[in-house]
Design a protein around this motif. Structure first.
Motif, PDB file in Angstrom:
ATOM      1  N   LEU A  43      -3.842 -12.930  -4.534  1.00  0.00           N
ATOM      2  CA  LEU A  43      -4.460 -11.606  -4.707  1.00  0.00           C
ATOM      3  C   LEU A  43      -3.745 -10.563  -3.854  1.00  0.00           C
ATOM      4  O   LEU A  43      -3.499  -9.445  -4.308  1.00  0.00           O
ATOM      5  CB  LEU A  43      -5.937 -11.670  -4.349  1.00  0.00           C
ATOM      6  CG  LEU A  43      -6.834 -12.345  -5.383  1.00  0.00           C
ATOM      7  CD1 LEU A  43      -8.241 -12.521  -4.835  1.00  0.00           C
ATOM      8  CD2 LEU A  43      -6.880 -11.528  -6.660  1.00  0.00           C
ATOM      9  N   LEU A  47      -2.064  -7.270  -5.321  1.00  0.00           N
ATOM     10  CA  LEU A  47      -2.474  -5.955  -4.838  1.00  0.00           C
ATOM     11  C   LEU A  47      -1.257  -5.165  -4.361  1.00  0.00           C
ATOM     12  O   LEU A  47      -1.113  -3.972  -4.643  1.00  0.00           O
ATOM     13  CB  LEU A  47      -3.485  -6.136  -3.701  1.00  0.00           C
ATOM     14  CG  LEU A  47      -4.256  -4.894  -3.275  1.00  0.00           C
ATOM     15  CD1 LEU A  47      -4.993  -4.283  -4.453  1.00  0.00           C
ATOM     16  CD2 LEU A  47      -5.251  -5.255  -2.172  1.00  0.00           C
ATOM     17  N   ILE A  54       1.894   1.879  -8.477  1.00  0.00           N
ATOM     18  CA  ILE A  54       1.306   3.224  -8.393  1.00  0.00           C
ATOM     19  C   ILE A  54       2.319   4.195  -7.791  1.00  0.00           C
ATOM     20  O   ILE A  54       2.528   5.298  -8.305  1.00  0.00           O
ATOM     21  CB  ILE A  54       0.013   3.193  -7.561  1.00  0.00           C
ATOM     22  CG1 ILE A  54      -1.082   2.460  -8.344  1.00  0.00           C
ATOM     23  CG2 ILE A  54      -0.446   4.605  -7.201  1.00  0.00           C
ATOM     24  CD1 ILE A  54      -2.381   2.291  -7.582  1.00  0.00           C
ATOM     25  N   ILE A  57       5.128   4.816 -10.419  1.00  0.00           N
ATOM     26  CA  ILE A  57       4.694   5.680 -11.525  1.00  0.00           C
ATOM     27  C   ILE A  57       4.604   7.122 -11.051  1.00  0.00           C
ATOM     28  O   ILE A  57       5.059   8.041 -11.724  1.00  0.00           O
ATOM     29  CB  ILE A  57       3.334   5.207 -12.081  1.00  0.00           C
ATOM     30  CG1 ILE A  57       3.473   3.813 -12.698  1.00  0.00           C
ATOM     31  CG2 ILE A  57       2.803   6.168 -13.115  1.00  0.00           C
ATOM     32  CD1 ILE A  57       2.169   3.288 -13.264  1.00  0.00           C
TER      33      ILE A  57
ATOM     34  N   LEU B  43     -10.688  -8.485  -2.242  1.00  0.00           N
ATOM     35  CA  LEU B  43      -9.362  -8.311  -2.844  1.00  0.00           C
ATOM     36  C   LEU B  43      -9.473  -8.112  -4.352  1.00  0.00           C
ATOM     37  O   LEU B  43      -8.791  -7.273  -4.931  1.00  0.00           O
ATOM     38  CB  LEU B  43      -8.479  -9.519  -2.532  1.00  0.00           C
ATOM     39  CG  LEU B  43      -7.945  -9.586  -1.099  1.00  0.00           C
ATOM     40  CD1 LEU B  43      -7.243 -10.904  -0.853  1.00  0.00           C
ATOM     41  CD2 LEU B  43      -6.975  -8.429  -0.852  1.00  0.00           C
ATOM     42  N   ASP B  44     -10.360  -8.882  -4.981  1.00  0.00           N
ATOM     43  CA  ASP B  44     -10.600  -8.735  -6.416  1.00  0.00           C
ATOM     44  C   ASP B  44     -10.994  -7.300  -6.738  1.00  0.00           C
ATOM     45  O   ASP B  44     -10.492  -6.693  -7.684  1.00  0.00           O
ATOM     46  CB  ASP B  44     -11.734  -9.672  -6.852  1.00  0.00           C
ATOM     47  CG  ASP B  44     -11.187 -10.945  -7.477  1.00  0.00           C
ATOM     48  OD1 ASP B  44     -10.052 -10.902  -7.993  1.00  0.00           O
ATOM     49  OD2 ASP B  44     -11.891 -11.971  -7.448  1.00  0.00           O
ATOM     50  N   GLN B  46     -10.454  -4.558  -4.885  1.00  0.00           N
ATOM     51  CA  GLN B  46      -9.343  -3.630  -4.641  1.00  0.00           C
ATOM     52  C   GLN B  46      -8.319  -3.679  -5.782  1.00  0.00           C
ATOM     53  O   GLN B  46      -7.789  -2.651  -6.196  1.00  0.00           O
ATOM     54  CB  GLN B  46      -8.649  -3.975  -3.322  1.00  0.00           C
ATOM     55  CG  GLN B  46      -9.494  -3.599  -2.095  1.00  0.00           C
ATOM     56  CD  GLN B  46      -8.818  -3.993  -0.801  1.00  0.00           C
ATOM     57  OE1 GLN B  46      -7.746  -4.579  -0.809  1.00  0.00           O
ATOM     58  NE2 GLN B  46      -9.445  -3.671   0.316  1.00  0.00           N
ATOM     59  N   LEU B  47      -8.088  -4.912  -6.274  1.00  0.00           N
ATOM     60  CA  LEU B  47      -7.120  -5.074  -7.355  1.00  0.00           C
ATOM     61  C   LEU B  47      -7.617  -4.370  -8.624  1.00  0.00           C
ATOM     62  O   LEU B  47      -6.871  -3.683  -9.316  1.00  0.00           O
ATOM     63  CB  LEU B  47      -6.903  -6.562  -7.618  1.00  0.00           C
ATOM     64  CG  LEU B  47      -5.716  -6.933  -8.495  1.00  0.00           C
ATOM     65  CD1 LEU B  47      -4.428  -6.392  -7.898  1.00  0.00           C
ATOM     66  CD2 LEU B  47      -5.609  -8.450  -8.632  1.00  0.00           C
ATOM     67  N   ALA B  50      -7.158  -0.684  -8.157  1.00  0.00           N
ATOM     68  CA  ALA B  50      -5.735  -0.320  -8.253  1.00  0.00           C
ATOM     69  C   ALA B  50      -5.312  -0.283  -9.721  1.00  0.00           C
ATOM     70  O   ALA B  50      -4.608   0.635 -10.146  1.00  0.00           O
ATOM     71  CB  ALA B  50      -4.880  -1.302  -7.469  1.00  0.00           C
ATOM     72  N   ARG B  51      -5.781  -1.265 -10.501  1.00  0.00           N
ATOM     73  CA  ARG B  51      -5.390  -1.289 -11.918  1.00  0.00           C
ATOM     74  C   ARG B  51      -6.018  -0.142 -12.676  1.00  0.00           C
ATOM     75  O   ARG B  51      -5.400   0.450 -13.564  1.00  0.00           O
ATOM     76  CB  ARG B  51      -5.782  -2.638 -12.525  1.00  0.00           C
ATOM     77  CG  ARG B  51      -4.884  -3.725 -11.958  1.00  0.00           C
ATOM     78  CD  ARG B  51      -4.878  -4.981 -12.780  1.00  0.00           C
ATOM     79  NE  ARG B  51      -3.827  -5.868 -12.283  1.00  0.00           N
ATOM     80  CZ  ARG B  51      -3.980  -7.171 -12.068  1.00  0.00           C
ATOM     81  NH1 ARG B  51      -5.133  -7.761 -12.334  1.00  0.00           N
ATOM     82  NH2 ARG B  51      -2.980  -7.889 -11.623  1.00  0.00           N
ATOM     83  N   GLU B  53      -6.674   2.716 -11.343  1.00  0.00           N
ATOM     84  CA  GLU B  53      -5.917   3.901 -10.923  1.00  0.00           C
ATOM     85  C   GLU B  53      -4.626   4.009 -11.712  1.00  0.00           C
ATOM     86  O   GLU B  53      -4.236   5.097 -12.136  1.00  0.00           O
ATOM     87  CB  GLU B  53      -5.629   3.824  -9.425  1.00  0.00           C
ATOM     88  CG  GLU B  53      -5.254   5.189  -8.837  1.00  0.00           C
ATOM     89  CD  GLU B  53      -4.965   5.103  -7.350  1.00  0.00           C
ATOM     90  OE1 GLU B  53      -5.470   4.189  -6.678  1.00  0.00           O
ATOM     91  OE2 GLU B  53      -4.212   5.984  -6.877  1.00  0.00           O
ATOM     92  N   ILE B  54      -3.956   2.875 -11.924  1.00  0.00           N
ATOM     93  CA  ILE B  54      -2.718   2.883 -12.714  1.00  0.00           C
ATOM     94  C   ILE B  54      -2.998   3.429 -14.110  1.00  0.00           C
ATOM     95  O   ILE B  54      -2.276   4.288 -14.621  1.00  0.00           O
ATOM     96  CB  ILE B  54      -2.115   1.469 -12.793  1.00  0.00           C
ATOM     97  CG1 ILE B  54      -1.552   1.068 -11.417  1.00  0.00           C
ATOM     98  CG2 ILE B  54      -1.008   1.397 -13.842  1.00  0.00           C
ATOM     99  CD1 ILE B  54      -1.015  -0.341 -11.359  1.00  0.00           C
TER     100      ILE B  54
END
Lengths: 179, 179
Positions: A43, A47, A54, A57, B43-44, B46-47, B50-51, B53-54
């Motif tokens: 993970l 991350l 990010i 991009i 972490l899950d 946050q990931l 983050a995705r 946000e992408i």
């Protein structure tokens, strides 16, 4: 075997079994801990990649926006060049009476305001007459013989003006080159 | 206390201590497992963010690029409007001789090529004469009295043409309105 010996043996066996069970339990816990730690590493890695993506991009988009912004006038500007050519040709018309003079005055003003608009958007004429021929900016359509006064590769005449937008050529200059 | 009793008691105590140690160990392992599981949940999460946000950045950038592309000619087009005004004014000049006619022909061609360039970039004249006054597109600079033939809010005259780029007004029409 005496009864006492039997008892001792039984106890030893029981202890052995208990020990084995303990070991098994410990192993299974250790396995679970390893599994969780591996999952955390994975993970963490994902991350990290997501955050790097990010950043990538965001950078790429800023660059694209800057390019779009910098060359935004390219299409319209290219289409305006024939109008400028026409006006310059019209300006070469000789007139003698007042009506013609008025008309020419109007054309002159238009040409000036067009050139000003293009200049403000970063469009400028490509220097040509008297310059050294550069295939990136000039298109040779005729040649004349070079001489002492006119060395080879010098542009001696411009048949059609060229224009560039910042560093991009909108239209090369059509020129006569000494050779 | 007999020696035997003492032995039994010692053994009991040892067993108790061993049990307690076992419990402690189990608790510490349970704590560790809980900690790792919590970390994984974090972490899950946050990931996931983050995705998301992408996806957001990618969408927002596509929209921005489309807007930049759609209105790219806005600045240059706005600056061209006075040139068009000038040419239209020049076209109103009366000429009688051949020279004047030639010049006028040149102006006409220029005007046509300018209008064509603007049209191709999505710029068009705002309809005004005879239309109902719309403050989003028209700027009223004079009024005349409304009548049976000319109802209130009708545009009766255009003093300066207005232009729009797609749905954006580059310059409103300057108009005379019936009131």
């Amino acid at each position: 075997m005496s009864e006492k010996d039997q008892e001792v043996k039984d106890q030893e066996l029981e202890e052995e079994v208990a020990e084995l069970k303990d070991l098994e339990e410990q192993e299974s816990v250790t396995d679970e801990l390893t599994e969780l730690t591996t999952k955390i590493d994975e993970l963490d890695d994902q991350l990290l990649r997501a955050r790097a993506e990010i950043a990538n991009i965001t950078n790429r988009n800023r660059n694209e926006r800057e390019l779009l912004q910098r060359y935004r006038s390219q299409d319209l500007a290219k289409k305006l060049l024939p109008a400028i050519d026409n006006l310059e040709r019209a300006m070469a018309t000789e007139v003698t009476d007042d009506q013609g003079m008025n008309l020419k005055k109007g054309v002159e003003m238009t040409l000036a305001s067009l050139q000003q608009a293009l200049k403000e958007e970063g469009i400028e004429e490509i220097p040509a007459a008297g310059e050294t021929f550069d295939p990136n900016f000039h298109q040779g359509v005729q040649t004349v013989e070079a001489s002492d006064d006119v060395p080879a590769n010098t542009i001696v005449q411009v048949l059609q003006k060229g224009y560039k937008l910042h560093d991009r050529v909108l239209r090369p200059s059509m020129v006569v080159v000494a050779q």
